[in-house]
Design a protein around this motif. Structure first.
Motif, PDB file in Angstrom:
ATOM      1  N   ASP A  28       0.808  -1.216   0.000  1.00 57.91           N
ATOM      2  CA  ASP A  28       0.000   0.000   0.000  1.00 57.91           C
ATOM      3  C   ASP A  28       0.842   1.268   0.000  1.00 57.91           C
ATOM      4  O   ASP A  28       0.326   2.371   0.121  1.00 57.91           O
ATOM      5  CB  ASP A  28      -0.995   0.011   1.158  1.00 57.91           C
ATOM      6  CG  ASP A  28      -0.362  -0.293   2.503  1.00 57.91           C
ATOM      7  OD1 ASP A  28       0.836  -0.037   2.686  1.00 57.91           O
ATOM      8  OD2 ASP A  28      -1.073  -0.806   3.370  1.00 57.91           O
ATOM      9  N   PHE A  45       0.327   5.768  -2.825  1.00 56.30           N
ATOM     10  CA  PHE A  45      -0.313   5.233  -1.630  1.00 56.30           C
ATOM     11  C   PHE A  45      -1.691   4.658  -1.951  1.00 56.30           C
ATOM     12  O   PHE A  45      -2.482   5.283  -2.655  1.00 56.30           O
ATOM     13  CB  PHE A  45      -0.501   6.348  -0.588  1.00 56.30           C
ATOM     14  CG  PHE A  45       0.756   7.097  -0.285  1.00 56.30           C
ATOM     15  CD1 PHE A  45       1.605   6.674   0.723  1.00 56.30           C
ATOM     16  CD2 PHE A  45       1.100   8.220  -1.013  1.00 56.30           C
ATOM     17  CE1 PHE A  45       2.778   7.365   1.004  1.00 56.30           C
ATOM     18  CE2 PHE A  45       2.272   8.922  -0.736  1.00 56.30           C
ATOM     19  CZ  PHE A  45       3.106   8.487   0.274  1.00 56.30           C
ATOM     20  N   ASP A  46      -1.976   3.476  -1.425  1.00 57.01           N
ATOM     21  CA  ASP A  46      -3.323   2.899  -1.417  1.00 57.01           C
ATOM     22  C   ASP A  46      -3.855   3.175  -0.022  1.00 57.01           C
ATOM     23  O   ASP A  46      -3.511   2.483   0.931  1.00 57.01           O
ATOM     24  CB  ASP A  46      -3.264   1.396  -1.698  1.00 57.01           C
ATOM     25  CG  ASP A  46      -4.598   0.691  -1.520  1.00 57.01           C
ATOM     26  OD1 ASP A  46      -5.623   1.374  -1.346  1.00 57.01           O
ATOM     27  OD2 ASP A  46      -4.608  -0.549  -1.544  1.00 57.01           O
ATOM     28  N   THR A  47      -4.676   4.202   0.112  1.00 56.18           N
ATOM     29  CA  THR A  47      -5.107   4.642   1.440  1.00 56.18           C
ATOM     30  C   THR A  47      -6.317   3.896   1.982  1.00 56.18           C
ATOM     31  O   THR A  47      -6.569   3.941   3.182  1.00 56.18           O
ATOM     32  CB  THR A  47      -5.433   6.154   1.428  1.00 56.18           C
ATOM     33  OG1 THR A  47      -6.469   6.393   0.473  1.00 56.18           O
ATOM     34  CG2 THR A  47      -4.202   6.962   1.079  1.00 56.18           C
ATOM     35  N   ASP A  48      -7.059   3.202   1.103  1.00 51.78           N
ATOM     36  CA  ASP A  48      -8.262   2.530   1.582  1.00 51.78           C
ATOM     37  C   ASP A  48      -8.180   1.001   1.546  1.00 51.78           C
ATOM     38  O   ASP A  48      -9.148   0.317   1.858  1.00 51.78           O
ATOM     39  CB  ASP A  48      -9.504   3.011   0.834  1.00 51.78           C
ATOM     40  CG  ASP A  48      -9.427   2.766  -0.666  1.00 51.78           C
ATOM     41  OD1 ASP A  48      -8.536   2.025  -1.124  1.00 51.78           O
ATOM     42  OD2 ASP A  48     -10.272   3.336  -1.390  1.00 51.78           O
ATOM     43  N   ASP A  54      -4.478   5.325  -4.586  1.00 53.69           N
ATOM     44  CA  ASP A  54      -5.400   6.430  -4.383  1.00 53.69           C
ATOM     45  C   ASP A  54      -4.733   7.790  -4.555  1.00 53.69           C
ATOM     46  O   ASP A  54      -5.383   8.738  -4.980  1.00 53.69           O
ATOM     47  CB  ASP A  54      -6.015   6.349  -2.979  1.00 53.69           C
ATOM     48  CG  ASP A  54      -6.806   5.070  -2.803  1.00 53.69           C
ATOM     49  OD1 ASP A  54      -7.738   4.842  -3.590  1.00 53.69           O
ATOM     50  OD2 ASP A  54      -6.473   4.288  -1.893  1.00 53.69           O
TER      51      ASP A  54
END
Length: 80
Positions: A28, A45-48, A54
């Motif tokens: 992430d 970043f993959d925030t969810d 994202d």
């Protein structure tokens, strides 16, 4: 979500850091060198936690301050 393409320092992709910050077994966080100088200039970043990027930040002059921040992968999807 906007899918704006960001300019990077080069056309290469060398992931210097790939992290799993929430310990779910999936990446992430990516810090990437795009010009082969060994310094990260692309941060994603993959925030969810859904497996998709994202937020993308680019630091073209590598001074520690992002020059551009966009929603999505900025046209630079991580390598599988």
């Amino acid at each position: 979500m906007s899918e704006e393409t960001v300019e990077t320092r080069g056309d290469e992709r060398h992931d210097l850091i790939v992290g799993d910050t929430n310990r779910d077994g999936k990446a992430d966080l990516w810090a990437t060198d795009t010009d082969g100088d060994g310094k990260a200039d692309l941060f994603q970043f993959d925030t969810d936690g859904n497996g998709k990027i994202d937020i993308t930040m680019v630091d073209l002059d590598q001074d520690g301050n992002p020059d551009q921040v966009v929603d999505g992968d900025g046209g630079h999807a991580p390598q599988a």
